[in-house]
Design a protein around this motif. Structure first.
Motif, mmCIF file in Angstrom:
data_model
loop_
_atom_site.group_PDB
_atom_site.id
_atom_site.type_symbol
_atom_site.label_atom_id
_atom_site.label_comp_id
_atom_site.label_asym_id
_atom_site.label_seq_id
_atom_site.Cartn_x
_atom_site.Cartn_y
_atom_site.Cartn_z
ATOM 1 N N MET A 228 0.858 -1.173 0.074
ATOM 2 C CA MET A 228 0.050 -0.047 -0.052
ATOM 3 C C MET A 228 0.889 1.271 0.000
ATOM 4 O O MET A 228 1.879 1.246 0.685
ATOM 5 C CB MET A 228 -1.054 -0.030 1.217
ATOM 6 C CG MET A 228 -1.714 1.174 1.306
ATOM 7 S SD MET A 228 -3.332 1.014 2.625
ATOM 8 C CE MET A 228 -2.221 1.069 3.855
ATOM 9 N N ASP A 229 0.390 2.405 -0.809
ATOM 10 C CA ASP A 229 1.273 3.568 -0.696
ATOM 11 C C ASP A 229 0.917 4.218 0.307
ATOM 12 O O ASP A 229 -0.490 4.980 0.279
ATOM 13 C CB ASP A 229 1.021 4.079 -2.052
ATOM 14 C CG ASP A 229 1.708 5.499 -2.225
ATOM 15 O OD1 ASP A 229 2.877 5.694 -1.511
ATOM 16 O OD2 ASP A 229 1.301 6.264 -2.969
ATOM 17 N N ILE A 230 1.583 4.658 1.264
ATOM 18 C CA ILE A 230 1.246 5.183 2.649
ATOM 19 C C ILE A 230 1.792 6.690 2.337
ATOM 20 O O ILE A 230 2.648 7.117 1.909
ATOM 21 C CB ILE A 230 2.136 4.873 3.667
ATOM 22 C CG1 ILE A 230 2.253 3.416 3.894
ATOM 23 C CG2 ILE A 230 1.558 5.601 5.028
ATOM 24 C CD1 ILE A 230 0.643 2.881 4.194
ATOM 25 N N GLN A 231 0.471 7.412 2.146
ATOM 26 C CA GLN A 231 0.554 9.017 1.913
ATOM 27 C C GLN A 231 0.417 9.590 3.134
ATOM 28 O O GLN A 231 0.028 8.964 4.020
ATOM 29 C CB GLN A 231 -0.525 9.406 0.915
ATOM 30 C CG GLN A 231 -0.323 8.439 -0.583
ATOM 31 C CD GLN A 231 -1.561 8.994 -1.401
ATOM 32 O OE1 GLN A 231 -1.865 10.019 -1.570
ATOM 33 N NE2 GLN A 231 -1.969 7.907 -2.366
ATOM 34 N N ASP A 232 0.415 11.026 2.916
ATOM 35 C CA ASP A 232 0.459 12.052 4.164
ATOM 36 C C ASP A 232 -1.105 12.431 4.347
ATOM 37 O O ASP A 232 -1.595 13.375 3.996
ATOM 38 C CB ASP A 232 1.462 13.187 4.103
ATOM 39 C CG ASP A 232 2.569 13.024 4.146
ATOM 40 O OD1 ASP A 232 2.791 12.096 5.083
ATOM 41 O OD2 ASP A 232 3.511 13.500 3.807
ATOM 42 N N TRP A 233 -1.910 11.318 4.494
ATOM 43 C CA TRP A 233 -3.295 11.584 4.670
ATOM 44 C C TRP A 233 -3.639 12.339 5.840
ATOM 45 O O TRP A 233 -3.279 12.107 7.159
ATOM 46 C CB TRP A 233 -4.227 10.135 4.850
ATOM 47 C CG TRP A 233 -3.897 9.268 3.763
ATOM 48 C CD1 TRP A 233 -4.149 9.255 2.632
ATOM 49 C CD2 TRP A 233 -3.434 8.008 3.692
ATOM 50 N NE1 TRP A 233 -3.785 8.393 1.613
ATOM 51 C CE2 TRP A 233 -3.510 7.389 2.699
ATOM 52 C CE3 TRP A 233 -2.836 7.084 4.906
ATOM 53 C CZ2 TRP A 233 -2.562 6.185 2.313
ATOM 54 C CZ3 TRP A 233 -2.280 5.871 4.782
ATOM 55 C CH2 TRP A 233 -2.328 5.318 3.370
ATOM 56 N N PRO A 234 -4.541 13.515 5.765
ATOM 57 C CA PRO A 234 -4.801 14.438 6.772
ATOM 58 C C PRO A 234 -5.421 13.625 8.106
ATOM 59 O O PRO A 234 -5.134 14.088 9.325
ATOM 60 C CB PRO A 234 -5.714 15.343 6.210
ATOM 61 C CG PRO A 234 -5.378 15.573 4.798
ATOM 62 C CD PRO A 234 -5.129 14.024 4.602
#
Length: 348
Positions: free
Chosen positions: A1-7
């Motif tokens: 899974m692409d771990i993004q900077d989710w708010p």
């Protein structure tokens, strides 16, 4: 899974990426499943680091007990002692407080704005001395615990640990029970705990929900350990780091060290709100995520980028600042750690 900077995940996303980079996800799983984990010596540092920190701890103990190293085993026969408030006894201890693996796992438990509460050494000699089964939860008015721990710590083993060496023992999975052991349960688990069998240089990490204790030492010599305890940023620390840290210590350590000292903390309030920090004409040290996350890999000395907390007269009402607030209202800008992320507002 692409771990993004989710708010919605706030600083957990960049922290998770770095924990994965450090190959610590199995240790995260152990914390979740069993309530404690053990880092091997090679993850903590090279053998010479372990020896150096061990020698520094012994030096502190000799200075406080006013004896030489050869006398220490006799000093601690049938006894043990926490060497309290040890951080400023030797600058060698300071980098251990921001050790990437240890701090990363502790931040996973407590959040990335946790602060340092304790930095102590522990010496135990041969004999019957032991620590009873307990947990570190100290909110005594809350007999049942929330899911999240409020404090967590590392134990840096500076001697080999085994059951006969007086090792720490755990009740695996007890963190899920979210309560203190009763006297009867503490007695039951006293000799049924799982002892930590690990070589010098290992680190044990756990949160304040997990039941644990120690076994008496049956072998000659000393059990040696250094601990760091961290707490959530709204809590009172057990040792006065913010009041005693020097600007020199802030300058020679990375910014995260200064944050651990809570010099950027907003509490306590006086009779007026805190003044916004003055802008500093300094180049950015490194790109930050939208969450303001400070990388575990940042080892660059702060060198003036973080300052001692200004002296304040908490009993003085600042009329000028109060008028400024009244005039500018919501435009007053407080430090990022107190400001919610920007959001769009539907004006329709």
């Amino acid at each position: 899974m692409d771990i993004q900077d989710w708010p919605s995940a706030k600083a957990l996303a960049p922290l998770y990426r770095e924990l994965k980079q450090l190959d610590l996800l199995e240790h995260v799983a152990e914390l979740e499943a069993f309530g404690f984990t053990v880092l091997p010596p090679e993850t903590v540092g090279p053998p010479e680091q372990h020896e150096t920190i061990r020698d520094a701890l012994v030096k502190v103990a000799c200075a406080r007990r006013q004896c030489d190293e050869a006398a220490l085993p006799e000093v601690f026969v049938d006894g043990q002692e926490l060497m309290r408030f040890m951080l400023w006894d030797d600058p060698l201890f300071e980098p251990i407080m921001v050790h990437p693996a240890a701090l990363g796992l502790i931040q996973y438990l407590l959040g990335t704005n946790c602060i340092l509460s304790l930095c102590d050494g522990w010496l135990k000699g041969k004999g019957e001395a032991r620590t009873g089964v307990h947990c570190d939860w100290a909110q005594f008015e809350m007999p049942t615990f929330p899911p999240e721990p409020y404090t967590a710590n590392f134990n840096y083993l500076l001697s080999d640990y085994s059951k006969d060496d007086g090792a720490l023992g755990f009740v695996p999975g007890s963190h899920r029970w979210r309560r203190w052991p009763s006297p009867e349960e503490a007695e039951y688990w006293t000799d049924r705990m799982q002892p930590v069998e690990a070589p010098m240089g290992s680190m044990i990490i756990w949160g304040d929900h997990t039941w644990h204790g120690s076994y008496p030492r049956k072998t000659e010599g000393l059990r040696l350990m250094m601990l760091g305890t961290y707490c959530r940023s709204h809590m009172q620390t057990q040792e006065p780091f913010r009041q005693t840290v020097s600007q020199e210590a802030l300058d020679r350590n990375p910014i995260r060290f200064g944050r651990l000292m809570d010099v950027a903390g907003g509490f306590p309030f006086g009779k007026s709100p805190p003044r916004p920090p003055k802008p500093q004409d300094k180049p950015a040290r490194q790109p930050e995520s939208p969450t303001g996350y400070i990388s575990l890999f940042d080892k660059e000395p702060a060198a003036g980028a973080i300052k001692l907390r200004p002296q304040a007269d908490f009993d003085a009402y600042d009329k000028e600042f109060a008028e400024l607030i009244a005039k500018r209202g919501a435009k007053i800008q407080f430090p990022d750690m107190y400001r919610a992320p920007p959001r769009k507002v539907d004006s329709t």
